[in-house]
Write an enzyme that holds these catalytic residues in place. Structure first.
Site, PDB file in Angstrom:
ATOM      1  CB  SER A  37      -0.845  -0.016   1.278  1.00 33.60           C
ATOM      2  OG  SER A  37      -1.499   1.225   1.459  1.00 33.60           O
TER       3      SER A  37
ATOM      4  CE1 TYR B  51      -3.958  -2.569   4.945  1.00 33.03           C
ATOM      5  CE2 TYR B  51      -3.554  -0.234   4.590  1.00 33.03           C
ATOM      6  CZ  TYR B  51      -3.816  -1.491   4.089  1.00 33.03           C
ATOM      7  OH  TYR B  51      -3.918  -1.677   2.734  1.00 33.03           O
TER       8      TYR B  51
END
Ligand SMILES: NC(=O)c1ccc[n+]([C@@H]2O[C@H](COP(=O)([O-])OP(=O)(O)OC[C@H]3O[C@@H](n4cnc5c(N)ncnc54)[C@H](OP(=O)(O)O)[C@@H]3O)[C@@H](O)[C@H]2O)c1
Length: 267
Positions: A144, A157
């Site tokens: 990401s 995350y």
């Protein structure tokens, strides 16, 4: 581009939805042999049927829970018995987070690491001896943009995605002598169920679509770009909209980046 993936054996995790599903369909159109993994078998069977219609050379559905690390070596052994070898592993399965660190229980922090980080490296490590034996393989991991910078509501995350960069950058250097490639893909906002499935502080799903995700890039468009990056043997690639520029902002103007992050309404 057309023939590169033809008859290649590609194992995709998180293939029941979103980016994984789009990748599976794109690869099917190119005539790849597919192994689809995730927890939801019903959804995977739906994707598998679509892939066969789209032209996949074959499709194998293999149920996988990335949180159940002990089950992974056996799953890999069984899968290899059926397919012999895997040309490309796409580590895509994962879950996001939408809660402040202050409000996130340690259990949820651990779950994010268990699925996104330990599950991913467990599968990769189980497959590695076979890749090394064949002196062939390409390991692709979808991280990401938050694998490159932290942002609010995504502390663990972002940590799990940063951890993947540390692991796979090290692994790339270790595997160079075997001709095994390692690619890290860092997407920005992509229009999938990622925010609906994201964990809140107590571990329950957020259940709603973020505005930024809703306005994000179509997963099919991303899938095409990812396949291009794999074919080109890229080490790392960033895809999305204007948010991709934040990578360079952090790199060249770190103080301005930190200031901007305070104002970011990215939940
Ligand atoms: N969409 C974005 O904006 C965005 C941006 C950057 C990075 N990413 C990354 O892209 C990847 C794919 O996400 P997506 O956007 O396609 O979201 P998604 O639609 O929610 O898909 C997530 C996939 O991961 C699988 N998964 C979740 N937990 C799992 C587990 N314990 N074991 C095995 N599989 C599991 C899900 O399948 P089951 O529920 O069937 O297990 C599903 O197939 C993720 O790693 C995510 O972090 C997404």
């Amino acid at each position: 581009m057309m023939d590169f993936f033809k008859n290649k054996r590609v194992w995709i995790t998180g293939a029941s939805s979103g980016i994984g599903e789009a990748l599976a369909l794109c690869l099917a159109e190119k005539g790849a042999h597919l192994i689809l993994s995730a927890r939801n078998e019903l959804e995977m069977n739906r994707v598998a049927a679509d892939c066969l219609t789209a032209g996949a050379a074959s499709v194998l559905v293999k149920k996988l829970d990335l949180e159940q690390h002990d089950t992974i070596p056996e799953l890999v052994e069984n899968t290899l018995k059926q397919v012999g070898k895997v040309d490309v592993l796409v580590n895509n399965g994962g879950i996001s987070q939408r809660a402040l660190a202050l409000n996130t229980t340690l259990e949820v922090d651990k779950k994010l690491m268990a699925v996104n980080y330990f599950g991913t490296i467990a599968l990769t490590k189980a497959l590695l001896p076979n890749m090394i034996m064949h002196q062939l393989g390409h390991i692709v991991t979808i991280t990401s943009l938050t694998g490159k910078f932290g942002s609010p509501y995504r502390s663990s995350y972002a940590a799990s995605k940063h951890a993947l960069h540390g692991f796979f950058d090290s692994l790339r250097a270790e595997l160079a002598e075997y001709q095994i490639k390692v690619t890290l893909i860092c997407p920005g906002f992509i229009r999938t169920n990622v925010s609906k499935n994201a964990l809140t502080g107590d571990g329950s799903k957020l259940g709603t679509m973020d505005e930024a995700t809703e306005k994000g890039m179509e997963p099919t468009r991303l899938a095409t770009k990812i396949l291009q990056a794999i074919q080109e043997g890229k080490q790392e690639a960033y895809f999305g909209g204007i948010e991709v520029l934040v990578i360079y902002l952090k790199l060249f103007f770190p103080a301005y980046f930190s200031m901007l992050l305070l104002k970011a309404i990215v939940r």
